[in-house]
Design a protein around this motif. Structure first.
Motif, PDB file in Angstrom:
ATOM      1  N   ALA A 148     -48.797  15.726  -4.137  1.00 52.97           N
ATOM      2  CA  ALA A 148     -48.398  15.767  -5.542  1.00 52.97           C
ATOM      3  C   ALA A 148     -47.520  14.576  -5.894  1.00 52.97           C
ATOM      4  O   ALA A 148     -47.664  13.971  -6.968  1.00 52.97           O
ATOM      5  CB  ALA A 148     -47.677  17.075  -5.845  1.00 52.97           C
ATOM      6  N   ARG A 149     -46.644  14.202  -4.986  1.00 51.40           N
ATOM      7  CA  ARG A 149     -45.772  13.052  -5.232  1.00 51.40           C
ATOM      8  C   ARG A 149     -46.559  11.748  -5.259  1.00 51.40           C
ATOM      9  O   ARG A 149     -46.261  10.854  -6.049  1.00 51.40           O
ATOM     10  CB  ARG A 149     -44.655  13.000  -4.190  1.00 51.40           C
ATOM     11  CG  ARG A 149     -43.592  14.057  -4.455  1.00 51.40           C
ATOM     12  CD  ARG A 149     -42.488  14.017  -3.441  1.00 51.40           C
ATOM     13  NE  ARG A 149     -41.406  14.919  -3.833  1.00 51.40           N
ATOM     14  CZ  ARG A 149     -40.443  15.296  -3.031  1.00 51.40           C
ATOM     15  NH1 ARG A 149     -40.392  14.845  -1.774  1.00 51.40           N
ATOM     16  NH2 ARG A 149     -39.500  16.111  -3.458  1.00 51.40           N
ATOM     17  N   GLN A 150     -47.555  11.640  -4.414  1.00 51.95           N
ATOM     18  CA  GLN A 150     -48.405  10.451  -4.446  1.00 51.95           C
ATOM     19  C   GLN A 150     -49.157  10.363  -5.776  1.00 51.95           C
ATOM     20  O   GLN A 150     -49.315   9.281  -6.340  1.00 51.95           O
ATOM     21  CB  GLN A 150     -49.391  10.447  -3.280  1.00 51.95           C
ATOM     22  CG  GLN A 150     -48.778   9.956  -2.000  1.00 51.95           C
ATOM     23  CD  GLN A 150     -49.814   9.661  -0.936  1.00 51.95           C
ATOM     24  OE1 GLN A 150     -50.969  10.063  -1.023  1.00 51.95           O
ATOM     25  NE2 GLN A 150     -49.390   8.946   0.091  1.00 51.95           N
ATOM     26  N   GLU A 151     -49.613  11.507  -6.258  1.00 53.15           N
ATOM     27  CA  GLU A 151     -50.290  11.536  -7.556  1.00 53.15           C
ATOM     28  C   GLU A 151     -49.329  11.093  -8.663  1.00 53.15           C
ATOM     29  O   GLU A 151     -49.684  10.297  -9.536  1.00 53.15           O
ATOM     30  CB  GLU A 151     -50.821  12.938  -7.847  1.00 53.15           C
ATOM     31  CG  GLU A 151     -51.580  13.046  -9.148  1.00 53.15           C
ATOM     32  CD  GLU A 151     -52.124  14.440  -9.405  1.00 53.15           C
ATOM     33  OE1 GLU A 151     -52.746  14.617 -10.464  1.00 53.15           O
ATOM     34  OE2 GLU A 151     -51.925  15.353  -8.573  1.00 53.15           O
ATOM     35  N   ILE A 152     -48.093  11.584  -8.615  1.00 49.77           N
ATOM     36  CA  ILE A 152     -47.086  11.175  -9.599  1.00 49.77           C
ATOM     37  C   ILE A 152     -46.837   9.674  -9.502  1.00 49.77           C
ATOM     38  O   ILE A 152     -46.732   8.986 -10.528  1.00 49.77           O
ATOM     39  CB  ILE A 152     -45.778  11.981  -9.408  1.00 49.77           C
ATOM     40  CG1 ILE A 152     -45.994  13.422  -9.889  1.00 49.77           C
ATOM     41  CG2 ILE A 152     -44.606  11.328 -10.151  1.00 49.77           C
ATOM     42  CD1 ILE A 152     -44.853  14.364  -9.569  1.00 49.77           C
TER      43      ILE A 152
END
Length: 94
Positions: A10-14
């Motif tokens: 999720a953080r990579q997507e952000i």
């Protein structure tokens, strides 16, 4: 082997979205410069409350999830505030 957690993913997507947002905001500020140049040439004020309200109305209407609409509108309010401050800074340079 390192497994990515859901949080990491999720953080990579952000992070990817943030990169896109930076590019889009840079493009927006380029457009703000053009708007400011027009306003200066035609002796128009920086703030156009009707235009800003129209943008907020449109953004709210275009938001697919009504629960997110007030948060997205708040972000756009801040973007417009920063744009006005940028216009003021541009006018000080002249």
């Amino acid at each position: 082997m390192i497994l990515m957690t859901e949080l990491d993913q999720a953080r990579q997507e952000i992070n990817r979205i943030n990169q896109q947002l930076v590019k889009l905001l840079e493009q927006r500020f380029t457009a703000v410069t053009k708007v400011n140049n027009y306003k200066v040439a035609h002796q128009l004020p920086i703030l156009d409350q009707q235009r800003e309200q129209a943008i907020l109305n449109k953004v709210t209407a275009e938001t697919s999830d009504p629960a997110k609409a007030p948060f997205i509108a708040a972000i756009f309010k801040d973007i417009m505030k920063q744009s006005r401050q940028y216009e003021q800074a541009l006018r000080k340079e002249d």
